[in-house]
Design an enzyme around this catalytic site. Structure first.
Site, PDB file in Angstrom:
ATOM      1  N   CYS A   2     -23.810   4.683 -13.977  1.00 26.63           N
ATOM      2  CA  CYS A   2     -22.829   5.777 -13.950  1.00 26.63           C
ATOM      3  C   CYS A   2     -23.436   7.093 -14.450  1.00 26.63           C
ATOM      4  O   CYS A   2     -23.772   7.241 -15.624  1.00 26.63           O
ATOM      5  CB  CYS A   2     -21.616   5.411 -14.801  1.00 26.63           C
ATOM      6  SG  CYS A   2     -20.382   6.718 -14.800  1.00 26.63           S
TER       7      CYS A   2
ATOM      8  N   CYS B 166     -17.310  -1.583 -18.565  1.00 28.46           N
ATOM      9  CA  CYS B 166     -17.485  -1.291 -17.138  1.00 28.46           C
ATOM     10  C   CYS B 166     -18.764  -1.922 -16.573  1.00 28.46           C
ATOM     11  O   CYS B 166     -19.837  -1.770 -17.160  1.00 28.46           O
ATOM     12  CB  CYS B 166     -17.521   0.222 -16.950  1.00 28.46           C
ATOM     13  SG  CYS B 166     -17.740   0.692 -15.223  1.00 28.46           S
TER      14      CYS B 166
ATOM     15  N   CYS C 280     -11.913   2.276 -15.068  1.00 24.84           N
ATOM     16  CA  CYS C 280     -12.260   3.689 -14.902  1.00 24.84           C
ATOM     17  C   CYS C 280     -10.965   4.485 -14.748  1.00 24.84           C
ATOM     18  O   CYS C 280     -10.712   5.122 -13.733  1.00 24.84           O
ATOM     19  CB  CYS C 280     -13.172   3.867 -13.685  1.00 24.84           C
ATOM     20  SG  CYS C 280     -13.954   5.486 -13.673  1.00 24.84           S
TER      21      CYS C 280
ATOM     22  N   GLU D   2       0.830  -1.213   0.000  1.00 25.74           N
ATOM     23  CA  GLU D   2       0.000   0.000   0.000  1.00 25.74           C
ATOM     24  C   GLU D   2       0.861   1.258   0.000  1.00 25.74           C
ATOM     25  O   GLU D   2       0.549   2.230  -0.675  1.00 25.74           O
ATOM     26  CB  GLU D   2      -0.929   0.010   1.226  1.00 25.74           C
ATOM     27  CG  GLU D   2      -2.129  -0.897   1.082  1.00 25.74           C
ATOM     28  CD  GLU D   2      -3.054  -0.470  -0.058  1.00 25.74           C
ATOM     29  OE1 GLU D   2      -3.261   0.724  -0.256  1.00 25.74           O
ATOM     30  OE2 GLU D   2      -3.542  -1.375  -0.768  1.00 25.74           O
TER      31      GLU D   2
HETATM   32  S1  SF4 Z   1     -18.973   3.889 -16.912  1.00 31.81           S
HETATM   33 FE1  SF4 Z   1     -18.506   5.370 -15.320  1.00 31.81          FE
HETATM   34  S2  SF4 Z   1     -17.503   4.180 -13.734  1.00 31.81           S
HETATM   35 FE2  SF4 Z   1     -17.479   2.952 -15.584  1.00 31.81          FE
HETATM   36  S3  SF4 Z   1     -15.513   3.422 -16.585  1.00 31.81           S
HETATM   37 FE3  SF4 Z   1     -17.022   4.800 -17.433  1.00 31.81          FE
HETATM   38  S4  SF4 Z   1     -16.858   6.619 -16.162  1.00 31.81           S
HETATM   39 FE4  SF4 Z   1     -15.897   4.980 -15.033  1.00 31.81          FE
END
Ligand code: SF4
Length: 346
Positions: free
Chosen positions: A207, A201, A191, A36
Site C-alpha cells: 500500500c 490489512c 480499508c 447491489e
Molecule cells: S494498508 Fe492501505 S489498503 Fe490496507 S487498510 Fe490501510 S490504507 Fe487501506
C-alpha cells in the site's frame, strides 16, 4: 501484478471475508441485482433486513414485475434514494417483457437496463455467473486510490478512467465472484473511509498510501460547496374519522411517486389553499422537522387542521386520498413524513 494482487486478496477473503450475507445464499442474478441496488449508498447492516423483507414479498423477478409500484416503494421506505426502487420495478418489467424474464449475462446488455450502471452490471456478471468482470463501486475506488496512491477526486472523469483501467487489470480470470466480494469486503471492513485498520490489512506491504503516510488524505475529497437550505410548509389535514389527506408526488425528483403531505412555498400559500377549499378552522403549528438530503437541507413547517364531522366532503382523486393510520405501511411514504405522522397518529 494482477495475479499476485488477487491471490493475496483471496487468501485474506477465505479467512476473513463475509461468507454469510443473505444474497450469497441461493445466489442468482435476481438476488444479486436487488442486493447491489440496495447497497448503493447504503451500508450492509442496514440493507440486510430490507433485503429479507423484499425477498419474502417478491421472491422472483416475476413477482416484482407484477406488483404495483406503490408496494415496492412501501418496502423501500427508510432506505432513501427512491429512484432506485422505481428503477428496480421498471427494470423487472423490461426484463419480463423484452428478455423473456431472463437476466442478460453480459455487462453490455445489463448496463442498458434502467438503474444498472457499469459497476452494478459487472457485479451481477461476476457474482451471479462467476464470469470475469471488473467492478468499481465506492469501496473499490477507495481501496485502489490508497494502494496505488492515486490523488484527485475519484468522481472526476480522468481519475475514474484510470481507476477502471486498474480495476480491469487486477481482476482475475479465476474465482471471479469471490474476488469481487473480497475487494468489496476489504473496502467495507478494513480499508474503511474513517479509521482504516491498516494493521489487519493483507495489502499493507504494497500500500503506497500507507508507505507515504497519506492514508487520511486519500481518496481525495470533492471540493466542498455550501449546502443550500430550503423550507416548505406542509398541511396535515385530518378529517373527523382521523384520516389524513395525502397527495401522491410526481414520479420524478425527490420522493418521486411517494405519498406525502401537500406542500406550499409559504404559510400564506397554505392558508390561501385552505380558504379556497372552504376550510376556515385554525391551522395549528406543529414542531418543525429537519431533513438532510445529499444536496440540500430541508426544514418542514407542518400545520395541522382537524375538520369537524359537519365539514362538507372534500374531493378525492387518484392523486389525492384520505388514509387511516393502519394503512401507513402499505404505501410509500418519505421517512421524515412517516415519522411525523406516527407521532400525530400515536
Ligand atoms: S494498508 Fe492501505 S489498503 Fe490496507 S487498510 Fe490501510 S490504507 Fe487501506
Amino acid at each position: 501484478m494482477s495475479t499476485h494482487f488477487a491471490q493475496q486478496l483471496l487468501i485474506w477473503f477465505d479467512a476473513h471475508g463475509r461468507h454469510n450475507l443473505p444474497w450469497q445464499d441461493n445466489r442468482n442474478a435476481y438476488r444479486v441485482w436487488v442486493s447491489e441496488i440496495m447497497l448503493q449508498q447504503t451500508q450492509v447492516a442496514t440493507v440486510i433486513p430490507y433485503f429479507e423483507r423484499f425477498m419474502e414479498r417478491f421472491p422472483t423477478l416475476t413477482d416484482l414485475a407484477g406488483a404495483p409500484v406503490d408496494e415496492v416503494l412501501a418496502l423501500w421506505t427508510g432506505l432513501g434514494y427512491y429512484s432506485r426502487a422505481r428503477n428496480l420495478h421498471k427494470c423487472a418489467q423490461v426484463i419480463t417483457e423484452q428478455c423473456q424474464g431472463k437476466f442478460p449475462n453480459n455487462t453490455k446488455e445489463l448496463a442498458q437496463l434502467p438503474g444498472i450502471g457499469p459497476s452494478t452490471a459487472a457485479a451481477i456478471v461476476s457474482q451471479a455467473y462467476n464470469k470475469p468482470a471488473a467492478i468499481l463501486d465506492g469501496n473499490v475506488k477507495r481501496v485502489l486510490t490508497r494502494i496505488f496512491a492515486i490523488a484527485g477526486w475519484p468522481g472526476q472523469k480522468s481519475i475514474e478512467t484510470q481507476l477502471w483501467e486498474l480495476a480491469t487489470k487486477l481482476t482475475p480470470k479465476q474465482r471471479n465472484a469471490d474476488y469481487t466480494q473480497a475487494i468489496m469486503d476489504l473496502g467495507a471492513t478494513i480499508c474503511r473511509r474513517n479509521k482504516p485498520l491498516c494493521v489487519a490489512c493483507p495489502m499493507q506491504t504494497e500500500c503506497q498510501a500507507l508507505t507515504q503516510n497519506r492514508v487520511t488524505e486519500l481518496p481525495t475529497r470533492k471540493a466542498k460547496k455550501a449546502i443550500p437550505e430550503k423550507q416548505t410548509w406542509a398541511l396535515l389535514l385530518a378529517n373527523h374519522e382521523h384520516k389524513i389527506q395525502l397527495h401522491q408526488r410526481a414520479h420524478k425528483g425527490i420522493w418521486g411517486g411517494l405519498w406525502s403531505l401537500p406542500e406550499f412555498a409559504s404559510l400564506n400559500e397554505l392558508q390561501n389553499h385552505l380558504a379556497l377549499q372552504g376550510i376556515h378552522q385554525h391551522a395549528k403549528c406543529l414542531p418543525q422537522v429537519k431533513h438532510a438530503f445529499s444536496h440540500y437541507k430541508l426544514t418542514i413547517h407542518p400545520y395541522l387542521v382537524e375538520l369537524s364531522a359537519n365539514h362538507g366532503h372534500i374531493q378525492e382523486s387518484a392523486l389525492v386520498q384520505w388514509y387511516a393510520s393502519k394503512q401507513m405501511d402499505t404505501i410509500g411514504l418519505p421517512s421524515p413524513i412517516k415519522d411525523m405522522l406516527q407521532q400525530y397518529w400515536a
